[in-house]
Design a protein around this motif. Structure first.
Motif, PDB file in Angstrom:
ATOM      1  N   PHE A 118       0.832  -1.205   0.000  1.00 41.52           N
ATOM      2  CA  PHE A 118       0.000   0.000   0.000  1.00 41.52           C
ATOM      3  C   PHE A 118       0.869   1.259   0.000  1.00 41.52           C
ATOM      4  O   PHE A 118       0.585   2.208  -0.721  1.00 41.52           O
ATOM      5  CB  PHE A 118      -0.969  -0.026   1.192  1.00 41.52           C
ATOM      6  CG  PHE A 118      -1.997   1.065   1.134  1.00 41.52           C
ATOM      7  CD1 PHE A 118      -3.009   1.033   0.183  1.00 41.52           C
ATOM      8  CD2 PHE A 118      -1.944   2.128   2.018  1.00 41.52           C
ATOM      9  CE1 PHE A 118      -3.954   2.052   0.112  1.00 41.52           C
ATOM     10  CE2 PHE A 118      -2.889   3.151   1.949  1.00 41.52           C
ATOM     11  CZ  PHE A 118      -3.893   3.117   1.001  1.00 41.52           C
ATOM     12  N   GLU A 119       1.950   1.233   0.778  1.00 43.36           N
ATOM     13  CA  GLU A 119       2.876   2.374   0.803  1.00 43.36           C
ATOM     14  C   GLU A 119       3.526   2.597  -0.567  1.00 43.36           C
ATOM     15  O   GLU A 119       3.701   3.724  -1.002  1.00 43.36           O
ATOM     16  CB  GLU A 119       3.957   2.184   1.870  1.00 43.36           C
ATOM     17  CG  GLU A 119       3.473   2.458   3.283  1.00 43.36           C
ATOM     18  CD  GLU A 119       2.855   3.846   3.466  1.00 43.36           C
ATOM     19  OE1 GLU A 119       3.447   4.848   2.987  1.00 43.36           O
ATOM     20  OE2 GLU A 119       1.762   3.931   4.060  1.00 43.36           O
ATOM     21  N   PHE A 161       4.000   5.738  -5.448  1.00 41.39           N
ATOM     22  CA  PHE A 161       3.889   5.771  -6.911  1.00 41.39           C
ATOM     23  C   PHE A 161       2.918   6.866  -7.351  1.00 41.39           C
ATOM     24  O   PHE A 161       3.198   7.625  -8.283  1.00 41.39           O
ATOM     25  CB  PHE A 161       3.435   4.397  -7.431  1.00 41.39           C
ATOM     26  CG  PHE A 161       3.285   4.333  -8.921  1.00 41.39           C
ATOM     27  CD1 PHE A 161       4.389   4.208  -9.755  1.00 41.39           C
ATOM     28  CD2 PHE A 161       2.024   4.390  -9.514  1.00 41.39           C
ATOM     29  CE1 PHE A 161       4.251   4.150 -11.142  1.00 41.39           C
ATOM     30  CE2 PHE A 161       1.873   4.333 -10.903  1.00 41.39           C
ATOM     31  CZ  PHE A 161       2.993   4.207 -11.707  1.00 41.39           C
ATOM     32  N   MET A 162       1.776   6.971  -6.678  1.00 35.42           N
ATOM     33  CA  MET A 162       0.762   7.956  -7.067  1.00 35.42           C
ATOM     34  C   MET A 162       1.206   9.386  -6.754  1.00 35.42           C
ATOM     35  O   MET A 162       0.864  10.310  -7.485  1.00 35.42           O
ATOM     36  CB  MET A 162      -0.576   7.649  -6.396  1.00 35.42           C
ATOM     37  CG  MET A 162      -1.262   6.422  -6.978  1.00 35.42           C
ATOM     38  SD  MET A 162      -2.840   6.056  -6.187  1.00 35.42           S
ATOM     39  CE  MET A 162      -3.843   7.461  -6.733  1.00 35.42           C
ATOM     40  N   ASN A 181      -3.770   9.618 -14.312  1.00 32.15           N
ATOM     41  CA  ASN A 181      -4.979   8.818 -14.517  1.00 32.15           C
ATOM     42  C   ASN A 181      -4.676   7.409 -14.028  1.00 32.15           C
ATOM     43  O   ASN A 181      -4.046   6.617 -14.729  1.00 32.15           O
ATOM     44  CB  ASN A 181      -5.382   8.814 -15.992  1.00 32.15           C
ATOM     45  CG  ASN A 181      -5.694  10.212 -16.485  1.00 32.15           C
ATOM     46  OD1 ASN A 181      -4.959  10.783 -17.272  1.00 32.15           O
ATOM     47  ND2 ASN A 181      -6.785  10.777 -15.998  1.00 32.15           N
ATOM     48  N   TYR A 182      -5.152   7.104 -12.830  1.00 33.32           N
ATOM     49  CA  TYR A 182      -4.765   5.871 -12.148  1.00 33.32           C
ATOM     50  C   TYR A 182      -5.841   4.801 -12.228  1.00 33.32           C
ATOM     51  O   TYR A 182      -7.023   5.069 -12.048  1.00 33.32           O
ATOM     52  CB  TYR A 182      -4.430   6.164 -10.680  1.00 33.32           C
ATOM     53  CG  TYR A 182      -3.143   6.939 -10.559  1.00 33.32           C
ATOM     54  CD1 TYR A 182      -1.913   6.281 -10.651  1.00 33.32           C
ATOM     55  CD2 TYR A 182      -3.148   8.318 -10.419  1.00 33.32           C
ATOM     56  CE1 TYR A 182      -0.729   6.992 -10.589  1.00 33.32           C
ATOM     57  CE2 TYR A 182      -1.969   9.032 -10.348  1.00 33.32           C
ATOM     58  CZ  TYR A 182      -0.761   8.357 -10.438  1.00 33.32           C
ATOM     59  OH  TYR A 182       0.415   9.051 -10.387  1.00 33.32           O
ATOM     60  N   VAL A 221      -1.778  -4.251  -9.557  1.00 26.15           N
ATOM     61  CA  VAL A 221      -1.119  -3.331 -10.481  1.00 26.15           C
ATOM     62  C   VAL A 221      -1.725  -1.943 -10.303  1.00 26.15           C
ATOM     63  O   VAL A 221      -2.947  -1.794 -10.366  1.00 26.15           O
ATOM     64  CB  VAL A 221      -1.306  -3.788 -11.957  1.00 26.15           C
ATOM     65  CG1 VAL A 221      -0.701  -2.775 -12.925  1.00 26.15           C
ATOM     66  CG2 VAL A 221      -0.690  -5.171 -12.171  1.00 26.15           C
ATOM     67  N   ILE A 222      -0.868  -0.957 -10.075  1.00 27.29           N
ATOM     68  CA  ILE A 222      -1.311   0.440 -10.114  1.00 27.29           C
ATOM     69  C   ILE A 222      -0.710   1.036 -11.380  1.00 27.29           C
ATOM     70  O   ILE A 222       0.505   0.976 -11.579  1.00 27.29           O
ATOM     71  CB  ILE A 222      -0.935   1.243  -8.835  1.00 27.29           C
ATOM     72  CG1 ILE A 222      -1.428   2.700  -8.913  1.00 27.29           C
ATOM     73  CG2 ILE A 222       0.554   1.201  -8.543  1.00 27.29           C
ATOM     74  CD1 ILE A 222      -2.898   2.888  -8.686  1.00 27.29           C
ATOM     75  N   GLN A 223      -1.581   1.527 -12.247  1.00 21.59           N
ATOM     76  CA  GLN A 223      -1.132   2.063 -13.527  1.00 21.59           C
ATOM     77  C   GLN A 223      -1.479   3.544 -13.612  1.00 21.59           C
ATOM     78  O   GLN A 223      -2.606   3.939 -13.323  1.00 21.59           O
ATOM     79  CB  GLN A 223      -1.831   1.320 -14.673  1.00 21.59           C
ATOM     80  CG  GLN A 223      -1.487   1.877 -16.048  1.00 21.59           C
ATOM     81  CD  GLN A 223      -2.333   1.270 -17.153  1.00 21.59           C
ATOM     82  OE1 GLN A 223      -3.501   0.974 -16.970  1.00 21.59           O
ATOM     83  NE2 GLN A 223      -1.714   1.085 -18.310  1.00 21.59           N
ATOM     84  N   ASN A 224      -0.490   4.339 -13.981  1.00 19.73           N
ATOM     85  CA  ASN A 224      -0.736   5.729 -14.349  1.00 19.73           C
ATOM     86  C   ASN A 224      -0.731   5.706 -15.872  1.00 19.73           C
ATOM     87  O   ASN A 224       0.330   5.578 -16.487  1.00 19.73           O
ATOM     88  CB  ASN A 224       0.352   6.656 -13.797  1.00 19.73           C
ATOM     89  CG  ASN A 224       0.071   8.114 -14.103  1.00 19.73           C
ATOM     90  OD1 ASN A 224      -0.938   8.447 -14.711  1.00 19.73           O
ATOM     91  ND2 ASN A 224       0.975   8.967 -13.674  1.00 19.73           N
ATOM     92  N   GLU A 225      -1.921   5.763 -16.473  1.00 16.93           N
ATOM     93  CA  GLU A 225      -2.055   5.513 -17.912  1.00 16.93           C
ATOM     94  C   GLU A 225      -1.100   6.359 -18.739  1.00 16.93           C
ATOM     95  O   GLU A 225      -1.058   7.570 -18.607  1.00 16.93           O
ATOM     96  CB  GLU A 225      -3.504   5.697 -18.341  1.00 16.93           C
ATOM     97  CG  GLU A 225      -4.368   4.576 -17.755  1.00 16.93           C
ATOM     98  CD  GLU A 225      -5.779   4.565 -18.278  1.00 16.93           C
ATOM     99  OE1 GLU A 225      -5.938   4.495 -19.511  1.00 16.93           O
ATOM    100  OE2 GLU A 225      -6.699   4.599 -17.458  1.00 16.93           O
TER     101      GLU A 225
END
Length: 178
Positions: A25-26, A31-32, A39-40, A62-66
């Motif tokens: 989570f951290e 990352f964000m 755009n996550y 997976v966390i994606q920043n498009e």
């Protein structure tokens, strides 16, 4: 499942192993925060592979920043028998996905949303998806389970994605089941 078992979940990626969910989570928060105006898409999905005497389940987060990159990790679960019944396997895949999704409590989701909130008017977005390794095509052996599995994801307040859009389950997690 015992309540404290949630804290026993361990995740890994190419950089780190034995990460707790708190550490995962951290990583997502960090990352964000690099591009809070991004755009996550936060995506969770599970795939499985039946081997000779056991079945491997891999859940990907997976966390994606498009258009600007991803951070991802997996959790591996091995069931010490050949799970040949497709419905049982698909159902367990979804249960493993649900157990991870449920760790993203309202409080945690709000923490993530608060990162992009000041940038909403500049176009920042955040969504959460549950990727299900099933397809609706007539020739797809899993098509009869689509309604049931999609409903389960929706009931958790997560946007369900099935093939071909369920790439966390069908591509990312799949790579680690072999």
């Amino acid at each position: 499942m015992k309540k404290n078992q949630l804290h026993d979940y361990l995740f890994q990626n190419l950089q780190e192993s034995n990460m707790t969910f708190e550490q995962v989570f951290e990583h997502i928060i960090t990352f964000m925060k690099i591009n809070p105006d991004g755009n996550y898409r936060l995506m969770v999905g599970t795939d499985s592979q039946v081997h000779k005497s056991y079945t491997v389940f891999i859940t990907g987060i997976v966390i994606q920043n498009e258009g600007k990159g991803v951070w991802a990790c997996i959790r591996k679960v091995i069931i010490s028998r050949k799970m040949t019944q497709l419905h049982e396997r698909i159902s367990l895949e979804l249960s493993l996905t649900e157990s991870i999704v449920s760790m993203f409590t309202e409080e945690r989701k709000n923490q993530l949303i608060n990162i992009i909130l000041p940038y909403l008017y500049q176009g920042a977005t955040f969504s959460m998806e549950g990727h299900i390794d099933i397809g609706a095509g007539k020739r797809n052996k899993t098509s009869e389970f689509v309604k049931e599995m999609v409903t389960r994801m929706e009931s958790m307040g997560v946007e369900p994605k099935i093939k071909p859009d369920a790439f966390v389950a069908s591509s990312y997690a799949n790579r680690y089941t072999k």
